[in-house]
Design an enzyme around this catalytic site. Structure first.
Site, PDB file in Angstrom:
ATOM      1  N   ASP A 139       0.824  -1.210   0.000  1.00 41.81           N
ATOM      2  CA  ASP A 139       0.000   0.000   0.000  1.00 41.81           C
ATOM      3  C   ASP A 139       0.864   1.269   0.000  1.00 41.81           C
ATOM      4  OD1 ASP A 139      -2.282   1.560   0.182  1.00 41.81           O
ATOM      5  OD2 ASP A 139      -2.577   1.223   2.327  1.00 41.81           O
ATOM      6  N   GLU A 185      -2.583   9.932  -1.160  1.00 40.29           N
ATOM      7  CA  GLU A 185      -3.789   9.109  -1.262  1.00 40.29           C
ATOM      8  C   GLU A 185      -4.375   8.827   0.113  1.00 40.29           C
ATOM      9  OE1 GLU A 185      -5.995   5.175  -1.310  1.00 40.29           O
ATOM     10  OE2 GLU A 185      -4.162   5.749  -0.249  1.00 40.29           O
ATOM     11  N   GLU A 186      -3.512   8.598   1.084  1.00 39.87           N
ATOM     12  CA  GLU A 186      -3.956   8.183   2.406  1.00 39.87           C
ATOM     13  C   GLU A 186      -4.597   9.330   3.194  1.00 39.87           C
ATOM     14  OE1 GLU A 186      -4.068   5.205   3.209  1.00 39.87           O
ATOM     15  OE2 GLU A 186      -2.385   4.082   2.394  1.00 39.87           O
ATOM     16  N   ASP A 232      -3.161  -1.101  -6.646  1.00 33.58           N
ATOM     17  CA  ASP A 232      -3.177  -0.792  -5.213  1.00 33.58           C
ATOM     18  C   ASP A 232      -3.363  -2.079  -4.414  1.00 33.58           C
ATOM     19  OD1 ASP A 232      -3.065   0.696  -2.898  1.00 33.58           O
ATOM     20  OD2 ASP A 232      -4.916   1.813  -3.255  1.00 33.58           O
ATOM     21  N   HIS A 335      -3.455  -1.599   6.225  1.00 32.86           N
ATOM     22  CA  HIS A 335      -3.384  -0.556   7.252  1.00 32.86           C
ATOM     23  C   HIS A 335      -2.933  -1.092   8.610  1.00 32.86           C
ATOM     24  CE1 HIS A 335      -5.989   2.729   5.125  1.00 32.86           C
ATOM     25  NE2 HIS A 335      -4.910   2.371   4.436  1.00 32.86           N
TER      26      HIS A 335
END
Length: 389
Positions: A139, A185-186, A232, A335
């Site tokens: 990620d 992106e996060e 992704d 995550h």
């Protein structure tokens, strides 16, 4: 306006689908393996990305420099640009955080601005702020490395094709490749429309009104994207990727055909039937293949409009066609602090790299322009729906 763009995009995709050209078996087997370059400790492509790289931090700057050095040293023919923006975040206390997107483009020589349609290979390179020390290997450090390796793998073939003058006078044949390594992106706190996709939102907004000359084939950089291939959460074992969008299901099917061929030829290291794994088993009976792309047969009536929010959203809302390579369900390390280099399944990482390389080679119609060792090259002909000889 969005409806008109979508209609034009559909016509363009129908043309692209007709022009799409499969590579031969010899070419498929010839694509280079990333091998040591993907070593998580010392690999010159992957290792420098496997670090914390939150937007606006020293780690982000270091990874950005790694990308720039890679293109300068390995791919000097590519035009590299940086798209800069800034924004406050829920945790920045009113301070503007910088976001830097990397845009690398390889177009046919002597083409005018706005006259080239492009395959965009896309991933985000930032990592999540929390948990502290989060690396984000799937990620999306590994997807970024896959894209860099793909670009280098097809680069010489692009040069040979264009030097040969293939399609030079045919407007529909003016196809290029564009790499977008997106920042921000996060989410910094929790995923919302404003706390996520910082770089993608800024770039899509900027490109929407960056008009090309009036006589150009494509009116804006957004219109120039024939397909936005977003990678992704790739790098964990046994991913399952649905076909998310009806209008790009044809492209999904083409990638699925490549996967079937790679597995049939024993080129997928993650396959339970790969020679190295078969040699270690007492029972030599072939096992069921865990396909990455299992929905090639999906009926058009089965598309319900669902998708996963990601960097493609600002582009999709402006009429860009999307092929989203993201697993559903997400890998268990998503995550989590365990999303690091040690938890990558390197066979799967290598398989994705070969698959994306082959897809890009077919999209760019590069058959005959690779250095294939086999003395006898037979043109690949589809003999089944999935292209298995």
């Amino acid at each position: 306006m969005v409806f008109i763009r979508a209609l034009l995009s559909l016509v363009s995709l129908l043309t692209l689908g007709a022009a799409y050209s499969a590579v031969s078996d010899d070419t498929l087997k010839s694509f280079p393996s990333p091998s040591d370059e993907f070593n998580i400790k010392t690999g010159k492509i992957l290792a420098p990305i496997l670090r914390t790289r939150v937007s606006g931090t020293e780690g982000s700057t270091a990874v950005l420099q790694h990308f720039l050095d890679f293109f300068k040293n390995e791919l000097p023919e590519w035009k590299v640009e940086l798209h800069n923006s800034s924004s406050t975040t829920p945790v920045s206390n009113g301070k503007e955080v910088p976001f830097v997107n990397v845009i690398a483009t390889r177009d046919p020589p002597s083409t005018g601005v706005g006259d080239v349609g492009r395959l965009a290979l896309v991933a985000h390179y930032d990592s999540k702020l929390t948990p502290e020390g989060f690396i984000g290997a799937i990620d999306s450090a590994a997807p970024c490395a896959m894209i860099l390796h793909t670009a280098r793998s097809i680069d010489k073939a692009l040069t040979k094709k264009w030097a040969a003058g293939d399609g030079a006078d045919d407007l529909e044949e003016k196809k290029g490749v564009q790499i977008l390594l997106l920042d921000g992106e996060e989410a910094f706190q929790s995923w919302t429309a404003t706390d996520s996709l910082y770089g993608a939102r800024a770039l899509a907004e900027s490109w929407e009104f960056a008009y090309h000359p009036a006589t150009s084939t494509y009116s804006t950089p957004l219109d120039s994207i024939d397909l936005f291939l977003l990678l992704d959460l790739l790098g964990s074992a046994r991913p399952t990727i649905p076909s998310y969008f009806k209008t790009t299901h044809w492209a999904y099917k083409n990638m699925a055909k490549i996967e079937h061929r790679l597995r049939e030829h024993g080129l997928f290291k993650s396959s339970p039937n790969h020679a190295a794994k078969m040699a270690k088993r007492e029972n030599k009976k072939k096992r069921k293949e865990p396909y990455f792309l299992p929905e090639a047969e999906k009926d058009h009536n089965a598309f319900r409009g669902g998708y996963i929010e990601d960097d493609h959203i600002p582009f999709m809302l402006r009429g860009v066609e999307i092929l989203h390579m993201i697993p559903s369900p997400f890998p268990h390390v998503w995550h989590d602090i365990t999303d690091d280099g040690e938890h990558l399944d390197m066979d799967t990482v290598e398989d994705w790299t070969r698959l994306v390389t082959a897809f890009a080679a077919e999209w760019m119609e590069l058959e005959g322009f690779f250095d294939v060792k086999s003395e006898k090259r037979e043109e690949y002909t589809e003999k089944s729906e999935f292209g298995i000889p």
